[in-house]
Design a protein around this motif. Structure first.
Motif, PDB file in Angstrom:
ATOM      1  N   VAL A 410      -7.249 -49.534 102.002  1.00 11.09           N
ATOM      2  CA  VAL A 410      -8.487 -50.125 102.526  1.00 11.09           C
ATOM      3  C   VAL A 410      -9.304 -49.068 103.266  1.00 11.09           C
ATOM      4  O   VAL A 410     -10.534 -48.991 103.118  1.00 11.09           O
ATOM      5  N   TYR A 411      -8.640 -48.237 104.063  1.00 13.82           N
ATOM      6  CA  TYR A 411      -9.320 -47.161 104.780  1.00 13.82           C
ATOM      7  C   TYR A 411     -10.057 -46.230 103.817  1.00 13.82           C
ATOM      8  O   TYR A 411     -11.229 -45.893 104.027  1.00 13.82           O
ATOM      9  N   LEU A 412      -9.389 -45.812 102.743  1.00 11.24           N
ATOM     10  CA  LEU A 412     -10.011 -44.905 101.778  1.00 11.24           C
ATOM     11  C   LEU A 412     -11.167 -45.584 101.051  1.00 11.24           C
ATOM     12  O   LEU A 412     -12.183 -44.957 100.752  1.00 11.24           O
ATOM     13  N   THR A 413     -11.012 -46.876 100.778  1.00 15.61           N
ATOM     14  CA  THR A 413     -12.080 -47.620 100.102  1.00 15.61           C
ATOM     15  C   THR A 413     -13.314 -47.703 100.986  1.00 15.61           C
ATOM     16  O   THR A 413     -14.441 -47.448 100.532  1.00 15.61           O
ATOM     17  N   ILE A 414     -13.114 -48.067 102.259  1.00 13.70           N
ATOM     18  CA  ILE A 414     -14.233 -48.149 103.195  1.00 13.70           C
ATOM     19  C   ILE A 414     -14.901 -46.790 103.364  1.00 13.70           C
ATOM     20  O   ILE A 414     -16.124 -46.695 103.493  1.00 13.70           O
ATOM     21  N   SER A 415     -14.100 -45.736 103.336  1.00 16.43           N
ATOM     22  CA  SER A 415     -14.627 -44.377 103.496  1.00 16.43           C
ATOM     23  C   SER A 415     -15.224 -43.829 102.205  1.00 16.43           C
ATOM     24  O   SER A 415     -15.656 -42.672 102.177  1.00 16.43           O
ATOM     25  N   ARG A 416     -15.215 -44.650 101.142  1.00 12.78           N
ATOM     26  CA  ARG A 416     -15.729 -44.263  99.823  1.00 12.78           C
ATOM     27  C   ARG A 416     -15.027 -43.010  99.301  1.00 12.78           C
ATOM     28  O   ARG A 416     -15.656 -42.055  98.830  1.00 12.78           O
ATOM     29  N   LYS A 417     -13.718 -43.050  99.380  1.00 14.94           N
ATOM     30  CA  LYS A 417     -12.901 -41.958  98.875  1.00 14.94           C
ATOM     31  C   LYS A 417     -11.976 -42.484  97.776  1.00 14.94           C
ATOM     32  O   LYS A 417     -11.870 -43.686  97.573  1.00 14.94           O
ATOM     33  N   LEU A 418     -11.310 -41.589  97.097  1.00 18.09           N
ATOM     34  CA  LEU A 418     -10.496 -41.951  95.937  1.00 18.09           C
ATOM     35  C   LEU A 418      -9.270 -42.743  96.388  1.00 18.09           C
ATOM     36  O   LEU A 418      -8.210 -42.171  96.690  1.00 18.09           O
ATOM     37  N   TYR A 419      -9.409 -44.070  96.423  1.00 16.22           N
ATOM     38  CA  TYR A 419      -8.360 -44.917  96.974  1.00 16.22           C
ATOM     39  C   TYR A 419      -7.154 -45.070  96.064  1.00 16.22           C
ATOM     40  O   TYR A 419      -6.086 -45.527  96.491  1.00 16.22           O
ATOM     41  N   ILE A 420      -7.256 -44.652  94.814  1.00 23.33           N
ATOM     42  CA  ILE A 420      -6.154 -44.839  93.872  1.00 23.33           C
ATOM     43  C   ILE A 420      -4.914 -44.055  94.294  1.00 23.33           C
ATOM     44  O   ILE A 420      -3.791 -44.397  93.921  1.00 23.33           O
ATOM     45  N   VAL A 421      -5.084 -43.001  95.111  1.00 30.94           N
ATOM     46  CA  VAL A 421      -3.944 -42.167  95.519  1.00 30.94           C
ATOM     47  C   VAL A 421      -2.958 -42.946  96.396  1.00 30.94           C
ATOM     48  O   VAL A 421      -1.779 -42.599  96.466  1.00 30.94           O
TER      49      VAL A 421
END
Length: 479
Positions: A410-421
């Motif tokens: 969720v943090y990576l998604t909110i930060s618009r980063k590659l959340y798949i990792v």
């Protein structure tokens, strides 16, 4: 031997290649001072040399996990090698490093605070209680083993109960005192001993050149009747991914002087642990290949301690015996005390109680000590108590990684980063932990005829988790 060498090289390469990729992906603001520099309190927020933070982090997350877990997981054959390599690089190290960097970004927040920030206050409350229970279990399960070993090396009057009390008093001191007084002074020494022991076993592998299994010979379960999925993924936790690590990363994030050292300290410590686990897994396959899994003299199955001490003595001589004893005694104790220290900080953060004064630290710590001691008494008085507690600890530990991975996603998604990792490991561990409930002996323990049901439910749980995440993501984007 070829498979082992390839796995060893892959772990090292993973740190430099994938570790660097994850570091760039997170994109931490390195101009921002770390919590230890911004507001040191002389107790928990305390700048320490980077090498010392690395050593403490390694010992905190290692304990006996990469030794005993790897030895027991080695019964699954070369599949254990693959899980250690892929689990460490793509799951465990990402899990530990990202949790640490998020904690750094939010002024050294404890794990439940991070969970609440990204998964909501309700989840934070449930997760906070869950984490405290896990920390208490860690504090309890890592006492009796060292106490029994010390009792066998000392006069008769110094029995196991005596050493349990001594270790528990040490817990009290390590939990209450500033981090540089005990942990900062002695942990690096124990960490070096653990690394030297693994290095010695590695030399033994190349010197004795035992007949190690290869990938192309099949993954097999020559010595283990339990299904690889999910049992191996719970047995080998600290050498691949462990939820307990995410409680320790914020602990050391509060002592880091330079956030640019985050990858060497957190990603690097996990890779080091993976290497230690791989070495012991390989050595254990050689041991089981020669001795089997049952002691011919006693008829009892070999324990992790039995395999570790025997190999150390046979391959490293007297020095190996000393290192083995030091590691098997010190490593679990050092995990137990930092678990209780983490529990103190988690409660303090949740209740907003400052920890500079010893009275406030005692106010929080005393109930934790009492609860831990009660669990410990149960494990001693009940014939099967320790095994029961250990199994629930093992599952809870991996369930903790599920919570952490979803919050980091969720943090990576909110930060618009590659959340798949973090999403892929989150889905995998969701399936593992759900399946375990259905097939483990201490849980529903489905019969082999219907054993397929557990993995099916595990996969369904992962699919539901993915669906809920994608629904949340669509709504978050609209907002």
């Amino acid at each position: 031997m070829i498979t082992f060498v390839i796995a060893l090289v892959a772990l090292v390469a993973g740190y430099f290649v994938y570790g660097r990729f994850i570091e760039r992906l997170i994109g931490h603001d390195y101009s921002k001072p770390t919590p230890a520099v911004a507001h040191p309190d002389g107790v928990d927020y305390l700048p320490l040399p980077t090498w010392k933070v690395y050593m403490i982090q390694f010992l905190n997350i290692a304990g006996l996990g990469p030794i005993f877990g790897a030895i027991m997981g080695a019964k699954f054959g070369t599949a254990s090698y693959l899980w250690i390599v892929f689990g460490t690089i793509f799951a465990g190290a990402v899990h530990d490093f990202t949790a640490a960097m998020v904690s750094l970004a939010h002024d050294g927040e404890s794990l439940p605070e991070i969970i609440g920030r990204y998964l909501g206050k309700r989840t934070k409350g449930v997760f906070g209680v869950f984490t405290i229970v896990l920390m208490i279990l860690v504090g309890a399960v890592f006492v009796s083993g060292p106490a029994e070993l010390l009792a066998g090396m000392t006069p008769e009057w110094a029995d196991a109960l005596f050493w349990i009390v001594v270790i528990f008093l040490y817990y009290v001191a390590a939990t209450m005192l500033p981090i540089d007084k005990i942990i900062g002074r002695f942990y690096p020494i124990f960490a070096i001993a653990l690394i030297f022991m693994a290095a010695g076993i590695l030399v033994g592998i190349f010197a004795y050149r035992p007949d190690l299994p290869e990938m192309w010979e099949g993954f097999g379960t020559k010595y283990e009747s339990s299904p690889i999925f999910p049992m191996m993924f719970v047995s080998i936790a600290c050498g691949a991914i462990s939820g307990f690590h995410a409680t320790q990363s914020p602990l050391m994030a509060r002592c880091l002087k330079d956030s640019r050292m985050g990858r060497p300290v957190f990603y690097g410590a996990m890779v080091t642990e993976g290497i230690v686990a791989l070495i012991w897994a390989a050595a254990a396959t050689a041991f089981f290949g020669e001795h089997g899994i049952v002691d011919a003299a006693t008829g009892k199955a070999y324990t992790g301690a039995g395999v570790a001490t025997t190999l150390s003595r046979e391959w490293l001589g007297a020095a190996g015996s000393i290192l083995a004893i030091l590691g098997i005694v010190a490593a679990p104790i050092t995990s137990g005390d930092t678990a209780l220290r983490s529990a103190r900080l988690i409660v303090a953060d949740s209740l907003h109680i400052e920890q500079k004064t010893i009275g406030k630290r005692l106010l929080i710590s005393l109930p934790l000590f009492v609860l831990t001691f009660l669990v410990l008494v149960y494990s001693i008085n009940d014939a099967n108590g320790f095994n029961v507690i250990w199994r629930y600890f093992a599952w809870s530990n991996q369930a903790l990684s599920v919570f952490t991975l979803w919050s980091l996603t969720v943090y990576l998604t909110i930060s618009r980063k590659l959340y798949i990792v973090t999403l892929v490991p989150a889905l995998w561990m969701t399936a593992v932990c759900t399946t375990y409930i259905f097939v483990a002996p201490e849980c529903l323990h489905l019969l082999p005829e219907v054993g397929w049901f557990g993995p099916v439910v595990g996969c369904v749980a992962a699919v539901i988790g993915l669906a809920l995440f994608m629904t949340w993501k669509r709504n978050a984007v609209k907002e």
